[in-house]
Design a protein around this motif. Structure first.
Motif, PDB file in Angstrom:
ATOM      1  N   GLY A   1      19.846   6.694   9.043  1.00  0.00           N
ATOM      2  CA  GLY A   1      19.979   8.306   8.652  1.00  0.00           C
ATOM      3  C   GLY A   1      20.267   8.686   7.333  1.00  0.00           C
ATOM      4  N   THR A   2      20.116   9.730   7.191  1.00  0.00           N
ATOM      5  CA  THR A   2      20.374  10.261   5.841  1.00  0.00           C
ATOM      6  C   THR A   2      22.207  10.893   5.716  1.00  0.00           C
ATOM      7  N   ASP A   3      22.341  11.125   4.660  1.00  0.00           N
ATOM      8  CA  ASP A   3      23.772  11.638   4.508  1.00  0.00           C
ATOM      9  C   ASP A   3      23.625  12.972   4.928  1.00  0.00           C
ATOM     10  N   HIS A   4      24.673  13.546   5.314  1.00  0.00           N
ATOM     11  CA  HIS A   4      24.779  15.192   5.729  1.00  0.00           C
ATOM     12  C   HIS A   4      26.023  15.552   5.610  1.00  0.00           C
ATOM     13  N   ALA A   5      26.335  16.699   5.764  1.00  0.00           N
ATOM     14  CA  ALA A   5      27.431  17.477   5.788  1.00  0.00           C
ATOM     15  C   ALA A   5      28.837  16.707   6.454  1.00  0.00           C
ATOM     16  N   LEU A   6      28.556  16.108   7.485  1.00  0.00           N
ATOM     17  CA  LEU A   6      29.718  15.294   8.234  1.00  0.00           C
ATOM     18  C   LEU A   6      29.820  13.943   8.000  1.00  0.00           C
ATOM     19  N   ARG A   7      28.922  13.387   7.148  1.00  0.00           N
ATOM     20  CA  ARG A   7      28.962  12.203   6.606  1.00  0.00           C
ATOM     21  C   ARG A   7      30.432  11.500   6.362  1.00  0.00           C
ATOM     22  N   PRO A   8      31.250  12.362   5.936  1.00  0.00           N
ATOM     23  CA  PRO A   8      32.647  11.811   5.420  1.00  0.00           C
ATOM     24  C   PRO A   8      33.613  11.703   6.788  1.00  0.00           C
ATOM     25  N   ARG A   9      33.131  12.279   7.687  1.00  0.00           N
ATOM     26  CA  ARG A   9      33.840  12.212   9.130  1.00  0.00           C
ATOM     27  C   ARG A   9      33.381  10.987   9.783  1.00  0.00           C
ATOM     28  N   TYR A  10      32.061  10.438   9.452  1.00  0.00           N
ATOM     29  CA  TYR A  10      31.393   9.514  10.032  1.00  0.00           C
ATOM     30  C   TYR A  10      30.980   8.418   9.030  1.00  0.00           C
ATOM     31  N   PRO A  11      31.800   7.910   8.243  1.00  0.00           N
ATOM     32  CA  PRO A  11      31.165   6.919   7.105  1.00  0.00           C
ATOM     33  C   PRO A  11      30.513   5.546   7.844  1.00  0.00           C
ATOM     34  N   ARG A  12      29.601   5.153   7.114  1.00  0.00           N
ATOM     35  CA  ARG A  12      28.912   3.746   7.461  1.00  0.00           C
ATOM     36  C   ARG A  12      30.018   2.846   7.240  1.00  0.00           C
ATOM     37  N   ALA A  13      30.809   2.425   7.954  1.00  0.00           N
ATOM     38  CA  ALA A  13      32.011   1.510   7.586  1.00  0.00           C
ATOM     39  C   ALA A  13      32.327   0.632   9.079  1.00  0.00           C
TER      40      ALA A  13
END
Length: 158
Positions: free
Chosen positions: A72-84
């Motif tokens: 998926g792409t980066d989105h406004a909530l990506r900081p809450r759901y980082p790829r980690a």
């Protein structure tokens, strides 16, 4: 039956209910729980558990994480759901970084040392196991489990 063991792995990249539903069916993964880590003043949703690497290879865990939670792409909530992904063992972290380096992946997850989990309240734990008929579970979680079964069914606890 509730098992009291400390988590030694945690993942992020999507909602914690989706991630916990996936961890719950993986061999060697016990005592999963959802909650949050704080990183750079940001609350991150994670699913954590005790992972027995003799029952599920590190590479398989990473492949599953990449397939289901690093797309998926980066989105406004990506900081809450980082790829980690976080490991309790320094050795597992080093091995994960080395394997990921070999893959040359664009949406590569960060590999970090395990942080202190702030558990979500008990009523939020294991949503899919307790209420698979909920619309959210059917629309969001079930399709991820279908992909997991299609791609890694040979590994799964049934």
């Amino acid at each position: 039956m509730k098992v009291n063991v400390a988590p030694n792995v945690a993942i992020s990249g999507g909602c914690y209910w989706c991630m916990q539903a996936v961890l719950d069916v993986l061999p060697g993964m016990i005592a999963t729980q959802i909650g949050w880590f704080y990183q750079d003043h940001q609350r991150i949703e994670v699913a954590a558990g005790y992972w027995d690497c003799s029952q599920l290879a590190l590479e398989s865990l990473l492949q599953i994480h990449l397939l289901l939670f690093c797309q998926g792409t980066d989105h406004a909530l990506r900081p809450r759901y980082p790829r980690a992904i976080w490991f309790g063992s320094e050795s597992s972290g080093h091995q994960a970084r080395a394997w990921l380096d070999e893959q040359h992946i664009d949406a590569r997850p960060d590999v970090n040392p395990l942080a202190d989990l702030i558990p979500a309240p008990e009523r939020y734990q294991h949503l899919f196991c307790r209420h698979p008929q909920l619309p959210f579970c059917q629309r969001i979680i079930a399709p991820k489990l279908t992909v997991l079964d299609r791609e890694f069914g040979y590994l799964l606890n049934r």
